[in-house]
Design a protein around this motif. Structure first.
Motif, mmCIF file in Angstrom:
data_model
loop_
_atom_site.group_PDB
_atom_site.id
_atom_site.type_symbol
_atom_site.label_atom_id
_atom_site.label_comp_id
_atom_site.label_asym_id
_atom_site.label_seq_id
_atom_site.Cartn_x
_atom_site.Cartn_y
_atom_site.Cartn_z
ATOM 1 N N ARG A 1 -2.926 4.233 -15.511
ATOM 2 C CA ARG A 1 -4.264 4.272 -16.158
ATOM 3 C C ARG A 1 -4.619 2.807 -16.645
ATOM 4 N NH1 ARG A 1 -2.930 7.845 -19.562
ATOM 5 N NH2 ARG A 1 -3.474 9.526 -18.332
ATOM 6 N N SER B 1 -5.616 10.795 -7.378
ATOM 7 C CA SER B 1 -5.716 10.999 -9.038
ATOM 8 C C SER B 1 -4.573 10.050 -9.518
ATOM 9 C CB SER B 1 -5.345 12.457 -9.156
ATOM 10 O OG SER B 1 -4.200 12.801 -8.751
ATOM 11 N N SER C 1 -13.155 7.693 -3.293
ATOM 12 C CA SER C 1 -12.100 8.108 -4.347
ATOM 13 C C SER C 1 -10.810 7.426 -4.061
ATOM 14 C CB SER C 1 -12.576 9.245 -4.981
ATOM 15 O OG SER C 1 -11.955 10.432 -4.100
ATOM 16 N N ARG D 1 -14.986 4.360 -12.795
ATOM 17 C CA ARG D 1 -14.464 5.635 -13.247
ATOM 18 C C ARG D 1 -15.697 6.458 -13.617
ATOM 19 N NH1 ARG D 1 -9.433 4.487 -17.254
ATOM 20 N NH2 ARG D 1 -8.672 6.413 -16.375
ATOM 21 N N ARG D 2 -15.646 7.733 -12.909
ATOM 22 C CA ARG D 2 -16.390 8.716 -13.242
ATOM 23 C C ARG D 2 -15.942 9.892 -13.688
ATOM 24 N NH1 ARG D 2 -19.113 8.011 -7.298
ATOM 25 N NH2 ARG D 2 -19.567 5.971 -7.429
ATOM 26 N N ARG D 3 -16.504 10.576 -14.725
ATOM 27 C CA ARG D 3 -16.126 11.704 -15.569
ATOM 28 C C ARG D 3 -17.077 13.048 -15.021
ATOM 29 N NH1 ARG D 3 -13.445 10.491 -19.758
ATOM 30 N NH2 ARG D 3 -13.445 8.620 -20.635
ATOM 31 N N GLY D 4 -16.586 14.017 -15.211
ATOM 32 C CA GLY D 4 -17.109 15.185 -14.904
ATOM 33 C C GLY D 4 -16.569 15.916 -13.630
ATOM 34 N N ARG D 5 -17.072 17.059 -12.965
ATOM 35 C CA ARG D 5 -16.689 17.656 -12.092
ATOM 36 C C ARG D 5 -16.363 16.847 -10.879
ATOM 37 N NH1 ARG D 5 -19.810 23.011 -9.202
ATOM 38 N NH2 ARG D 5 -18.341 23.714 -7.937
ATOM 39 N N TYR D 6 -17.247 16.114 -10.563
ATOM 40 C CA TYR D 6 -17.034 15.190 -9.240
ATOM 41 C C TYR D 6 -16.463 13.909 -9.683
ATOM 42 C CZ TYR D 6 -19.599 18.941 -7.190
ATOM 43 O OH TYR D 6 -20.066 20.329 -6.633
ATOM 44 N N GLY D 7 -15.771 13.919 -10.738
ATOM 45 C CA GLY D 7 -15.281 12.414 -11.283
ATOM 46 C C GLY D 7 -14.024 12.166 -10.675
ATOM 47 N N GLY D 8 -13.539 10.955 -11.271
ATOM 48 C CA GLY D 8 -12.234 10.227 -10.587
ATOM 49 C C GLY D 8 -12.484 8.726 -10.464
ATOM 50 N N THR D 9 -11.556 8.033 -9.843
ATOM 51 C CA THR D 9 -11.861 6.614 -9.818
ATOM 52 C C THR D 9 -12.104 6.357 -8.267
ATOM 53 O OG1 THR D 9 -10.066 6.444 -11.326
ATOM 54 C CG2 THR D 9 -10.394 4.608 -10.089
#
Length: 238
Positions: A63, A47, A44, A77-85
């Protein structure tokens, strides 16, 4: 040793961009980070908030830059608790570069010789502490044991580590920018197994000379090493 680059390498790729072309420069800086292997495929990025501070731009600019690189397959790009770029794994196959003129190729390679030979000489001329010596040798060992898919990324980090050990911070930024351009060309043709074997032998000579405090030998070894990849670049790109 961790796989993370050293402090000055991170400063080189995460420094503020120019105000006039903030979006374009942010995209370019993220691409440089990927090409140099500062963030490996599957790992990743910092942020959006952190990147905005590091690049001295707005979060909207960060962004938008991420969106551009996600659309071209370099970032996910991933969403959720373990999300990020995350850097795409695998990375998209790079197209063959635009026609490279002889003058452009020789300019980039000539600068690389000056930067990397100077870095090796400067590093060998310093008294390195135990941590720095261990770091350099460990990076050599990681490259020597690398898989084909990870070889160029780890090779790049070894070379940038040598630049950092020269203890000239502005040199690291120049070396990183130059190496990113070289990697753009290298990534368009396949690794050659015999070339990898030869490079690993040369890496050992370079690292051994630096650790032994022999500037002349370190400079000679790295120039010999660079000549090999220069021959391949001229052959594939000319």
């Amino acid at each position: 040793m961790t796989d993370a680059p050293l402090q000055e390498v991170r400063k080189a790729v995460y420094r503020p961009v120019r105000e006039g072309n903030a979006l374009e420069d942010t995209v370019a800086r993220l691409v440089q980070t990927i090409r140099l292997g500062v963030v490996a495929p599957g790992e990743s990025l910092p942020s959006e908030r952190e990147l905005a501070v590091l690049y001295a731009v707005s979060r909207d600019t960060v962004r938008e830059a991420i969106r551009e690189l996600a659309d071209t397959g370099y970032l996910v790009r991933r969403r959720g608790r373990y999300g990020g770029t995350f850097v795409a794994d695998p990375l998209p196959q790079p197209p063959h570069p635009r026609d490279v003129t002889t003058a452009e190729l020789e300019d980039v390679l000539g600068l690389r010789r000056v930067l990397e030979a100077g870095a090796a000489r400067a590093a060998a001329g310093r008294t390195l502490d135990a941590a720095a010596r261990d770091e350099l040798w460990a990076r050599y060992e990681v490259v020597a044991e690398a898989s084909e898919s990870d070889y160029r990324r780890l090779d790049t980090l070894l070379h940038l580590t040598i630049a950092e050990l020269a203890a000239i911070p502005s040199l690291v930024a120049l070396a990183a920018e130059n190496r990113a351009r070289v990697n753009e060309w290298l990534d368009t043709f396949p690794l050659l197994p015999r070339n990898i074997e030869h490079s690993n032998v040369q890496h050992e000579r370079i690292v051994t000379a630096i650790l032994a405090g022999r500037p002349d030998a370190a400079e000679a070894a790295i120039l010999e090493h660079l000549a090999g990849s220069e021959a391949l670049l001229r052959g594939f790109l000319a």
